[in-house]
Design a protein around this motif. Structure first.
Motif, PDB file in Angstrom:
ATOM      1  N   SER A 126      44.730  29.728  75.247  1.00 27.43           N
ATOM      2  CA  SER A 126      44.062  30.811  74.504  1.00 27.43           C
ATOM      3  C   SER A 126      43.273  31.702  75.460  1.00 27.43           C
ATOM      4  N   ILE A 127      42.535  31.076  76.387  1.00 22.22           N
ATOM      5  CA  ILE A 127      41.738  31.865  77.345  1.00 22.22           C
ATOM      6  C   ILE A 127      42.654  32.739  78.197  1.00 22.22           C
ATOM      7  N   LYS A 128      43.734  32.130  78.684  1.00 25.14           N
ATOM      8  CA  LYS A 128      44.673  32.861  79.562  1.00 25.14           C
ATOM      9  C   LYS A 128      45.199  34.117  78.862  1.00 25.14           C
ATOM     10  N   ARG A 129      45.583  33.976  77.598  1.00 30.24           N
ATOM     11  CA  ARG A 129      46.198  35.109  76.896  1.00 30.24           C
ATOM     12  C   ARG A 129      45.167  36.189  76.561  1.00 30.24           C
ATOM     13  N   ILE A 130      43.952  35.773  76.240  1.00 22.94           N
ATOM     14  CA  ILE A 130      42.914  36.768  75.921  1.00 22.94           C
ATOM     15  C   ILE A 130      42.545  37.549  77.189  1.00 22.94           C
ATOM     16  N   VAL A 131      42.385  36.817  78.298  1.00 18.86           N
ATOM     17  CA  VAL A 131      42.064  37.485  79.577  1.00 18.86           C
ATOM     18  C   VAL A 131      43.203  38.431  79.965  1.00 18.86           C
ATOM     19  N   ALA A 132      44.452  37.969  79.786  1.00 16.79           N
ATOM     20  CA  ALA A 132      45.612  38.805  80.149  1.00 16.79           C
ATOM     21  C   ALA A 132      45.662  40.085  79.320  1.00 16.79           C
ATOM     22  N   ALA A 133      45.072  40.039  78.112  1.00 17.07           N
ATOM     23  CA  ALA A 133      45.059  41.237  77.264  1.00 17.07           C
ATOM     24  C   ALA A 133      43.921  42.191  77.651  1.00 17.07           C
ATOM     25  N   GLY A 134      43.144  41.810  78.665  1.00 18.85           N
ATOM     26  CA  GLY A 134      42.086  42.707  79.146  1.00 18.85           C
ATOM     27  C   GLY A 134      40.747  42.487  78.478  1.00 18.85           C
ATOM     28  N   VAL A 135      40.614  41.366  77.784  1.00 18.43           N
ATOM     29  CA  VAL A 135      39.345  41.081  77.098  1.00 18.43           C
ATOM     30  C   VAL A 135      38.534  40.096  77.944  1.00 18.43           C
ATOM     31  N   ASN A 176      46.090  27.495  68.394  1.00 21.63           N
ATOM     32  CA  ASN A 176      47.220  28.407  68.545  1.00 21.63           C
ATOM     33  C   ASN A 176      46.771  29.661  69.310  1.00 21.63           C
ATOM     34  N   SER A 177      47.394  29.915  70.458  1.00 22.14           N
ATOM     35  CA  SER A 177      46.936  31.026  71.299  1.00 22.14           C
ATOM     36  C   SER A 177      47.290  32.394  70.702  1.00 22.14           C
ATOM     37  N   ASP A 178      48.299  32.441  69.796  1.00 22.18           N
ATOM     38  CA  ASP A 178      48.603  33.714  69.097  1.00 22.18           C
ATOM     39  C   ASP A 178      47.422  34.107  68.214  1.00 22.18           C
ATOM     40  N   ILE A 179      46.912  33.104  67.465  1.00 24.44           N
ATOM     41  CA  ILE A 179      45.766  33.374  66.575  1.00 24.44           C
ATOM     42  C   ILE A 179      44.553  33.733  67.423  1.00 24.44           C
ATOM     43  N   ALA A 180      44.387  33.034  68.560  1.00 27.86           N
ATOM     44  CA  ALA A 180      43.251  33.306  69.442  1.00 27.86           C
ATOM     45  C   ALA A 180      43.267  34.759  69.910  1.00 27.86           C
ATOM     46  N   LEU A 181      44.443  35.192  70.366  1.00 25.80           N
ATOM     47  CA  LEU A 181      44.567  36.550  70.891  1.00 25.80           C
ATOM     48  C   LEU A 181      44.326  37.574  69.787  1.00 25.80           C
ATOM     49  N   SER A 182      44.933  37.370  68.618  1.00 31.40           N
ATOM     50  CA  SER A 182      44.762  38.377  67.560  1.00 31.40           C
ATOM     51  C   SER A 182      43.310  38.379  67.059  1.00 31.40           C
ATOM     52  N   SER A 183      42.632  37.230  67.075  1.00 28.29           N
ATOM     53  CA  SER A 183      41.231  37.193  66.641  1.00 28.29           C
ATOM     54  C   SER A 183      40.332  37.928  67.640  1.00 28.29           C
ATOM     55  N   HIS A 203      31.954  43.898  73.681  1.00 31.80           N
ATOM     56  CA  HIS A 203      32.450  44.023  75.053  1.00 31.80           C
ATOM     57  C   HIS A 203      33.181  42.779  75.560  1.00 31.80           C
ATOM     58  N   SER A 204      33.021  41.658  74.862  1.00 29.07           N
ATOM     59  CA  SER A 204      33.632  40.413  75.350  1.00 29.07           C
ATOM     60  C   SER A 204      33.533  39.343  74.270  1.00 29.07           C
ATOM     61  N   VAL A 205      34.235  38.219  74.509  1.00 28.60           N
ATOM     62  CA  VAL A 205      34.195  37.118  73.536  1.00 28.60           C
ATOM     63  C   VAL A 205      33.835  35.816  74.260  1.00 28.60           C
ATOM     64  N   LYS A 206      33.364  34.844  73.470  1.00 28.12           N
ATOM     65  CA  LYS A 206      33.043  33.524  74.033  1.00 28.12           C
ATOM     66  C   LYS A 206      33.817  32.454  73.267  1.00 28.12           C
ATOM     67  N   LEU A 207      34.351  31.486  74.019  1.00 32.06           N
ATOM     68  CA  LEU A 207      35.108  30.369  73.434  1.00 32.06           C
ATOM     69  C   LEU A 207      34.524  29.064  73.953  1.00 32.06           C
ATOM     70  N   GLU A 208      34.483  28.039  73.114  1.00 33.48           N
ATOM     71  CA  GLU A 208      33.968  26.736  73.523  1.00 33.48           C
ATOM     72  C   GLU A 208      35.114  25.829  73.962  1.00 33.48           C
ATOM     73  N   GLY A 209      34.956  25.208  75.161  1.00 33.78           N
ATOM     74  CA  GLY A 209      35.938  24.215  75.577  1.00 33.78           C
ATOM     75  C   GLY A 209      36.532  24.487  76.946  1.00 33.78           C
ATOM     76  N   GLY A 210      37.317  23.495  77.437  1.00 34.28           N
ATOM     77  CA  GLY A 210      37.909  23.580  78.772  1.00 34.28           C
ATOM     78  C   GLY A 210      39.426  23.586  78.716  1.00 34.28           C
ATOM     79  N   GLU A 211      40.030  22.553  79.304  1.00 33.17           N
ATOM     80  CA  GLU A 211      41.499  22.591  79.465  1.00 33.17           C
ATOM     81  C   GLU A 211      42.244  22.613  78.125  1.00 33.17           C
ATOM     82  N   ASP A 212      41.623  22.076  77.071  1.00 35.58           N
ATOM     83  CA  ASP A 212      42.282  22.067  75.745  1.00 35.58           C
ATOM     84  C   ASP A 212      42.577  23.478  75.226  1.00 35.58           C
TER      85      ASP A 212
END
Ligand code: KIV
Length: 272
Positions: free
Chosen positions: A131-140, A100-107, A118-127
């Motif tokens: 989540s990656i898109k929303r976190i990056v869009a939030a400036g993280v 869930n990208s909402d949970i990803a962003l709030s986490s 200063h930054s976060v790391k997530l494991e995985g690709g297209e799946d």
């Protein structure tokens, strides 16, 4: 003026990008606590990863799955208090971005706000693209992680080398390009053939940081407890140990016990 712009010498994602362009290798190590982070940062490391490997080396779990977001924030804030120059990346723990990208962003926001990382790391690709898109869009800033992704250990079944077969290698290359497109600033490549890691590195403009991925990546990362020889029973081919702290610390504790038992410690100079 922000703390970031006041300290011109602090490592940033932009400097890492320039290092790739200049062919200057990036050094990265894990740290989970204040004392160790102070030593590693003071020695001049480029990037410190507050890895979810804390679940293994700090808490003694068999996998990285049990560590919680609160525990990652605790480790990250301890590291941040010691760090003066390195860029600090924090793993988003298992269960906080896969579904869930909402949970990803709030986490991710909780990690940034509560630890000061200063930054976060997530494991995985297209799946996990949403989540990656929303976190990056939030400036993280987001670091990706492909190849052997330990949070998926129960899917893989073993910790052996990934992407040896053509189909998985092609998917990994596709995922690396996608992570670049989504705005990741770097990608960890774990336990994949050196030839594939080199190909991925040459195919994307963001830095790759390898662990068990050969010398063709833009940088290297190790778990610091492995590098220092604190862990004893973990000896993969890719690991170079720079110290044998397990034996040295055992010997120190044994000497202390001997001195206490024989009343040699404390001596007259060691008392008030
Ligand atoms: O958690 C960790 O330590 C990691 C490294 C092995 C890259 O993800």
């Amino acid at each position: 003026m922000s703390a970031v712009s006041k300290d011109a010498k602090r490592m940033t994602t932009h400097v890492l990008q320039k290092m790739k362009q200049k062919g200057e290798k990036i050094s990265m190590l894990t740290a989970y606590d204040y004392s160790m982070a102070g030593i590693i940062d003071g020695a001049g490391i480029d990037v410190i990863l507050v890895g979810d490997s804390a679940s293994n080396v700090m808490a003694g779990h068999e996998t990285t799955l049990p560590i919680t977001l609160d525990q990652m924030i605790y480790h990250a804030s301890s590291v941040i208090r010691a760090v003066k120059k390195s860029l600090v990346v924090v793993d988003l723990p298992f269960g906080h971005y896969q579904s869930n990208s909402d949970i990803a962003l709030s986490s991710a926001i909780r990690i940034m706000k509560e630890s000061g990382a200063h930054s976060v790391k997530l494991e995985g690709g297209e799946d996990i693209a949403d989540s990656i898109k929303r976190i990056v869009a939030a400036g993280v800033p987001v670091m990706g992680h492909l190849g052997l992704t330990p949070q998926s250990i129960y899917k893989f079944g073993t910790y052996t080398v990934r992407a040896k077969e053509e189909e998985e290698a092609a998917q990994l290359l596709k995922d690396a390009k996608l992570l670049e497109e989504l705005g990741c600033f770097a990608i960890v490549l774990e336990k994949i053939p050196a030839k594939l890691a080199t190909k991925v590195t040459q195919s994307i403009s963001i830095p790759t940081i390898g662990i068990g991925a050969g010398n063709g990546t833009d940088g290297q990362v190790l778990v610091s407890h492995d590098l220092f020889g604190i862990t004893k029973d973990f000896s993969p081919r890719f690991l170079r140990r720079y110290l044998d702290l397990h034996n040295d610390m055992t010997a120190a504790v044994q000497s202390y016990i001997k001195d206490v038992k024989s009343t040699d410690f404390p001596n007259e100079k060691e008392q008030y």
